[in-house]
Design a protein around this motif. Structure first.
Motif, PDB file in Angstrom:
ATOM      1  N   ALA A 163       0.829  -1.204   0.000  1.00 50.35           N
ATOM      2  CA  ALA A 163       0.000   0.000   0.000  1.00 50.35           C
ATOM      3  C   ALA A 163       0.864   1.254   0.000  1.00 50.35           C
ATOM      4  O   ALA A 163       0.592   2.220  -0.736  1.00 50.35           O
ATOM      5  CB  ALA A 163      -0.930  -0.007   1.210  1.00 50.35           C
ATOM      6  N   LEU A 164       1.923   1.246   0.810  1.00 47.32           N
ATOM      7  CA  LEU A 164       2.823   2.401   0.852  1.00 47.32           C
ATOM      8  C   LEU A 164       3.529   2.585  -0.485  1.00 47.32           C
ATOM      9  O   LEU A 164       3.590   3.696  -1.030  1.00 47.32           O
ATOM     10  CB  LEU A 164       3.840   2.212   1.984  1.00 47.32           C
ATOM     11  CG  LEU A 164       4.737   3.408   2.331  1.00 47.32           C
ATOM     12  CD1 LEU A 164       5.115   3.386   3.804  1.00 47.32           C
ATOM     13  CD2 LEU A 164       6.010   3.431   1.479  1.00 47.32           C
ATOM     14  N   ASP A 165       4.050   1.499  -1.040  1.00 52.23           N
ATOM     15  CA  ASP A 165       4.794   1.589  -2.302  1.00 52.23           C
ATOM     16  C   ASP A 165       3.899   2.023  -3.455  1.00 52.23           C
ATOM     17  O   ASP A 165       4.319   2.807  -4.318  1.00 52.23           O
ATOM     18  CB  ASP A 165       5.446   0.238  -2.621  1.00 52.23           C
ATOM     19  CG  ASP A 165       6.574  -0.121  -1.664  1.00 52.23           C
ATOM     20  OD1 ASP A 165       7.109   0.805  -1.024  1.00 52.23           O
ATOM     21  OD2 ASP A 165       6.907  -1.314  -1.556  1.00 52.23           O
ATOM     22  N   LEU A 166       2.663   1.520  -3.499  1.00 50.86           N
ATOM     23  CA  LEU A 166       1.736   1.933  -4.546  1.00 50.86           C
ATOM     24  C   LEU A 166       1.427   3.424  -4.447  1.00 50.86           C
ATOM     25  O   LEU A 166       1.338   4.121  -5.477  1.00 50.86           O
ATOM     26  CB  LEU A 166       0.433   1.137  -4.449  1.00 50.86           C
ATOM     27  CG  LEU A 166       0.424  -0.272  -5.023  1.00 50.86           C
ATOM     28  CD1 LEU A 166      -0.834  -1.017  -4.585  1.00 50.86           C
ATOM     29  CD2 LEU A 166       0.509  -0.243  -6.548  1.00 50.86           C
ATOM     30  N   SER A 167       1.283   3.921  -3.236  1.00 46.98           N
ATOM     31  CA  SER A 167       0.967   5.337  -3.046  1.00 46.98           C
ATOM     32  C   SER A 167       2.121   6.225  -3.486  1.00 46.98           C
ATOM     33  O   SER A 167       1.910   7.274  -4.114  1.00 46.98           O
ATOM     34  CB  SER A 167       0.620   5.601  -1.576  1.00 46.98           C
ATOM     35  OG  SER A 167      -0.487   4.830  -1.178  1.00 46.98           O
ATOM     36  N   VAL A 168       3.337   5.820  -3.172  1.00 45.88           N
ATOM     37  CA  VAL A 168       4.510   6.578  -3.614  1.00 45.88           C
ATOM     38  C   VAL A 168       4.587   6.586  -5.138  1.00 45.88           C
ATOM     39  O   VAL A 168       4.785   7.633  -5.773  1.00 45.88           O
ATOM     40  CB  VAL A 168       5.800   5.986  -3.015  1.00 45.88           C
ATOM     41  CG1 VAL A 168       7.038   6.593  -3.679  1.00 45.88           C
ATOM     42  CG2 VAL A 168       5.842   6.218  -1.510  1.00 45.88           C
ATOM     43  N   ALA A 169       4.414   5.420  -5.746  1.00 43.86           N
ATOM     44  CA  ALA A 169       4.496   5.326  -7.204  1.00 43.86           C
ATOM     45  C   ALA A 169       3.391   6.146  -7.863  1.00 43.86           C
ATOM     46  O   ALA A 169       3.627   6.816  -8.883  1.00 43.86           O
ATOM     47  CB  ALA A 169       4.403   3.866  -7.637  1.00 43.86           C
TER      48      ALA A 169
END
Length: 452
Positions: A23-29
């Motif tokens: 979830a964190l990585d998707l939001s950053v991307a």
């Protein structure tokens, strides 16, 4: 590697496939991709991009929300927390608050252990496939992190439910005074917004399954379990009942006698209502290939065209955008009214069905009688090579024979599954026994001809 994004965002078992890290990585991307494409306009007033984040009541939504917020803020995005709100409410506030990005955490009608992440672009519209693919490609890349005063701020927007409900009521013009409604909120995201909107529009509302505890969402209630709503409507002697799903982007109904009114019938009611008041663009409704033939026949009698798409509300929405149509939907209860919303909205749908009842003085049963649902049989044939479904000559001949037998009184649809090695055989006919017999016969041919 299989795509993360499905037809409606990224879904999976919370803390299983769908982790806090993902979830964190998707939001950053997502922040990076939309920034580079010029989607961000610094609408927060600080010069930084602004995102709004909402969720349904699932307990997993709490840690996923924290992860999404961490990802966005670490990428220099300001975040407004909307709290528990329907998906269409997040879409509306993404537009009304001028946000650059909307994020909804929900697995819709899925069981409680699942969850999902859906990103919305400026204006509250779904991301197209190209942007979703780009986000996936940028996962966990090296990047220059903002520091100091450049990181995002996080705050809470307490007026989310009130603003969204007020917007819904503004879409109606006739008070709903005197109409008794039972609303099944599915222990989901509309447990506050749904009853409030209908009551503020003047209806007498009894809300059921409107006490979410984080564990009971969709549990034997809502649009996938209409039994309790049917009982409640009869017990309360209500005029009508509506059932939402977990994130309230779909709606099914029950008339005063307890009869189910599905998405096709609702679409027919609204299509005729919008034609009568001049709001049905091009006198055309968008539906999917799974819509009942009875719906298509009813629209033809009413002088309304039907544009059919692949199954999935995103395909309905794409067709609506391409030709500026104002109404579309699915048998499952996803109804999109593009004059007021960018996505399916169950509460909005209920309000406009109620307005049609108030305007005409007709019961839901009378309104729904505009179409007759033909018996529809669906048989799934697993373990077959679905890629050959359109090429096999023997199967094509069997389908042609079935279509000749049905004539204008029915139809046949063979549809390869988008996610599983199976073919779906759907048959509609004037008689249920005939539909079942033809479906079974075609399923046997599919199994024989396409066996792996």
């Amino acid at each position: 590697m299989a795509r993360l994004f499905g037809t409606d965002g990224v879904r999976g078992l919370a803390n299983g496939q769908l982790t806090a890290e993902l979830a964190l990585d998707l939001s950053v991307a997502a922040a990076h991709i939309l920034t580079e494409r010029g989607e961000f306009a610094g609408s927060s007033g600080s010069g930084r991009p602004l995102a709004v984040v909402g969720r349904d009541p699932r307990i997993s939504g709490q840690f996923l929300e924290a992860a999404v917020v961490a990802g966005l803020a670490s990428a220099g995005v300001d975040v407004l927390l909307l709290g528990v709100l329907p998906t269409p409410g997040v879409a509306y506030l993404t537009g009304s608050l001028g946000a650059d990005l909307g994020v909804m955490l929900s697995a819709s009608h899925n069981p409680m252990p699942d969850n999902g992440i859906k990103f919305l672009a400026r204006g509250g519209v779904k991301l197209d496939d190209a942007i979703e693919i780009a986000i996936e490609k940028r996962l966990r890349e090296e990047w220059q992190r903002p520091t100091g005063a450049e990181v995002g701020r996080v705050s809470t927007y307490d007026a989310a439910v009130a603003d969204y409900a007020a917007h819904l009521v503004r879409t109606t013009t006739k008070p709903l005074t005197g109409i008794r409604v039972v609303l099944d909120c599915a222990e989901g995201a509309a447990s506050d917004a749904g009853p409030k909107a209908l009551q503020d529009a003047g209806a007498d509302v009894t809300a059921i399954h409107a006490q979410p505890d984080g564990l009971n969402i969709n549990d034997g209630c809502g649009s996938t379990h209409l039994e309790n709503l049917q009982v409640a409507v009869l017990k309360d002697r209500a005029d009508v009942g509506f059932a939402l799903d977990g994130d309230a982007d779909r709606c099914l109904a029950v008339d005063h006698e307890g009869n189910v009114v599905d998405g096709d019938q609702i679409l027919a009611i609204l299509g005729i209502a919008m034609r009568d008041n001049g709001r049905l663009k091009s006198d055309t409704v968008v539906a999917t290939v799974m819509s009942n033939l009875g719906f298509v026949q009813a629209m033809k009698r009413a002088g309304i065209g039907v544009r059919q798409t692949k199954v999935g509300d995103r395909y309905v929405l794409e067709a609506m955008k391409a030709s500026s149509y104002s109404l579309g939907g699915e048998q499952s209860g996803h109804v999109i009214m593009s004059d007021y919303a960018t996505t399916g909205d169950g509460i909005l749908t209920a309000l406009h069905v109620l307005e049609r009842m108030a305007t005409t003085g007709s019961s839901l049963k009378e309104l729904a009688s505009v179409m007759t649902r033909l018996p529809q049989v669906l048989v799934n044939v697993p373990g077959v090579d679905k890629s050959r479904a359109d090429e096999d000559a023997v199967l094509a001949a069997a389908v042609a024979e079935a279509e000749a037998e049905l004539g204008d009184s029915g139809r046949v649809l063979l549809r390869p599954s988008g996610t599983e090695p199976l073919v779906r055989v759907m048959v509609e006919a004037g008689d249920a026994e005939q539909a079942q017999g033809i479906a079974d016969r075609l399923a046997a041919v599919v199994k024989q001809q396409l066996a792996l």
